[in-house]
Design an enzyme around this catalytic site. Sequence first.
Site, PDB file in Angstrom:
ATOM      1  N   GLY A 145      -0.340  19.720   1.227  1.00  0.00           N
ATOM      2  CA  GLY A 145      -1.465  19.309   0.394  1.00  0.00           C
ATOM      3  C   GLY A 145      -1.291  17.896  -0.124  1.00  0.00           C
ATOM      4  O   GLY A 145      -2.256  17.114  -0.182  1.00  0.00           O
ATOM      5  N   THR A 151      10.261   6.487   1.170  1.00  0.00           N
ATOM      6  CA  THR A 151       9.755   5.264   0.547  1.00  0.00           C
ATOM      7  C   THR A 151      10.000   5.313  -0.959  1.00  0.00           C
ATOM      8  O   THR A 151       9.789   6.339  -1.599  1.00  0.00           O
ATOM      9  CB  THR A 151       8.257   5.110   0.833  1.00  0.00           C
ATOM     10  OG1 THR A 151       8.065   5.024   2.242  1.00  0.00           O
ATOM     11  CG2 THR A 151       7.692   3.854   0.180  1.00  0.00           C
ATOM     12  N   GLU A 185       3.863  10.378   8.051  1.00  0.00           N
ATOM     13  CA  GLU A 185       2.842  11.326   7.594  1.00  0.00           C
ATOM     14  C   GLU A 185       1.996  11.864   8.756  1.00  0.00           C
ATOM     15  O   GLU A 185       0.775  11.995   8.668  1.00  0.00           O
ATOM     16  CB  GLU A 185       1.971  10.694   6.502  1.00  0.00           C
ATOM     17  CG  GLU A 185       2.824  10.334   5.288  1.00  0.00           C
ATOM     18  CD  GLU A 185       2.010   9.946   4.089  1.00  0.00           C
ATOM     19  OE1 GLU A 185       0.908  10.487   3.918  1.00  0.00           O
ATOM     20  OE2 GLU A 185       2.487   9.105   3.304  1.00  0.00           O
ATOM     21  N   GLY A 186       2.689  12.170   9.835  1.00  0.00           N
ATOM     22  CA  GLY A 186       2.051  12.710  11.029  1.00  0.00           C
ATOM     23  C   GLY A 186       1.928  11.660  12.101  1.00  0.00           C
ATOM     24  O   GLY A 186       1.193  10.686  11.945  1.00  0.00           O
ATOM     25  N   THR A 201      10.796  14.834   4.348  1.00  0.00           N
ATOM     26  CA  THR A 201      11.360  14.637   5.683  1.00  0.00           C
ATOM     27  C   THR A 201      12.880  14.729   5.660  1.00  0.00           C
ATOM     28  O   THR A 201      13.540  14.184   4.773  1.00  0.00           O
ATOM     29  CB  THR A 201      10.934  13.268   6.239  1.00  0.00           C
ATOM     30  OG1 THR A 201       9.510  13.210   6.276  1.00  0.00           O
ATOM     31  CG2 THR A 201      11.483  13.035   7.631  1.00  0.00           C
ATOM     32  N   ASP A 258      -1.090 -11.936  20.430  1.00  0.00           N
ATOM     33  CA  ASP A 258      -1.208 -12.567  21.742  1.00  0.00           C
ATOM     34  C   ASP A 258      -2.097 -13.803  21.674  1.00  0.00           C
ATOM     35  O   ASP A 258      -1.769 -14.851  22.255  1.00  0.00           O
ATOM     36  CB  ASP A 258      -1.771 -11.547  22.733  1.00  0.00           C
ATOM     37  CG  ASP A 258      -1.947 -12.136  24.122  1.00  0.00           C
ATOM     38  OD1 ASP A 258      -0.929 -12.454  24.765  1.00  0.00           O
ATOM     39  OD2 ASP A 258      -3.108 -12.277  24.561  1.00  0.00           O
ATOM     40  N   ARG A 298       0.822  -1.210   0.000  1.00  0.00           N
ATOM     41  CA  ARG A 298       0.000   0.000   0.000  1.00  0.00           C
ATOM     42  C   ARG A 298       0.854   1.256   0.000  1.00  0.00           C
ATOM     43  O   ARG A 298       0.540   2.234  -0.680  1.00  0.00           O
ATOM     44  CB  ARG A 298      -0.943  -0.028   1.206  1.00  0.00           C
ATOM     45  CG  ARG A 298      -2.124   0.951   1.076  1.00  0.00           C
ATOM     46  CD  ARG A 298      -1.832   2.295   1.681  1.00  0.00           C
ATOM     47  NE  ARG A 298      -1.353   2.170   3.028  1.00  0.00           N
ATOM     48  CZ  ARG A 298      -0.369   2.924   3.537  1.00  0.00           C
ATOM     49  NH1 ARG A 298       0.198   3.859   2.816  1.00  0.00           N
ATOM     50  NH2 ARG A 298       0.039   2.745   4.776  1.00  0.00           N
TER      51      ARG A 298
END
Length: 387
Positions: A241, A168, A367-368, A136, A340, A94
């Site tokens: 944006g 990425t 991304e935050g 970044t 678990d 993704r």
Amino acid sequence: MALNPYDLYDVRSLLSDEERAVQDTVARFTDERVIPIIGDAFDQGRFPKELVPEIAALGLLGSSLPEKYGCAGLNAVSYGLICQELERGDSGIRSFVSVQSSLCMYPIYAYGTEEQRERWLPGMARGEIIGCFGLTEPHGGSDPANMKTNAKRDGGDWVLNGSKMWITNGNLADIAIVWAQTDDGIQGFVVEKGMPGFAAQEIKHKMSLRASVTSSLFFDNVRVPEANRLPNVKGLKGPLGCLTQARYGITWGPIGAAIACLDEVLGYTKERILFERPVAATQSAQIKMAEMARRITMAQLLVVQLGRLKDAGNMQPTQVSLAKWNNCRMAIDIARECRDLLGGAGITTEHAAIRHALNLESVITYEGTETVHQLVVGRELTGISAF
């Protein structure tokens, strides 16, 4: 009539025929092509780039952009469903599609010239040109305004210096959308592979997104022609944006990861016999799995409404922040709980839960971060910035 355990509120009935067809197509691709190989790819730390032509052939790259550029022209809900089904396979798959579509193709479309769109978008839609997004920096993180990479005008060119990190697709990329400080504010540039002074170095030793390429980018007096500058935006609103577009997809993606984990643990707990009964027959296991289904259902309803707002042109960045915060937290909690319930078996990549849990450590951060999105919502509520 039994309910679908992965769609208790029949959210699928809220989708159009086209949206359901998109979901079904990507679900088949994930089941047949991604899931059989992704555990080994994660173990090997290898992005399965052999899937890129198939991803492109399905129209998943730049899927929301106009057909005139070779794209599918799908709506926002369809793009969200693409992200959900791909992340059901792996966050790395993704992420590849998100970066190519929302962080590279989108800025060329939104901020570039018609010549730039025609030059790059059709090849990117075909998967022949791979992009990465350079925002970044090593010291910047959640503070993109603290940008050191700079571009200086020199005749008809720009000279770019600086570095970017956690990128990425960096070593896969043919082009990089790079944001740099200029005398006229932050601007975007399309930096092409092979330009003298431009280098990418893959980041190794990752415990997350192992089936994805993550790189550092370096710019040492890279000469970029004016024709490669994105002229239609200046300032942080350009990269932010782009991030809003990508974060929207991320609000959907973790739902797929959570569903994959729940699906696995439902099957496992019915077959695993302890104390002369299946684990699924215990109250503790049922309560845990019911809680997972509750949180998945809430996330599904959240993103469908978010997608409808986006398609109507009414989506606000704060709404995206709320959904990313909620859905990433939901998914990582479910992945850990499923690990678990799998017991000792859950620590191996023969099962999906630990792989999704590790991947989601990145998804909840990039991304935050969760904290950043909480503060975005807090600022909306109070009118006061606490950054």
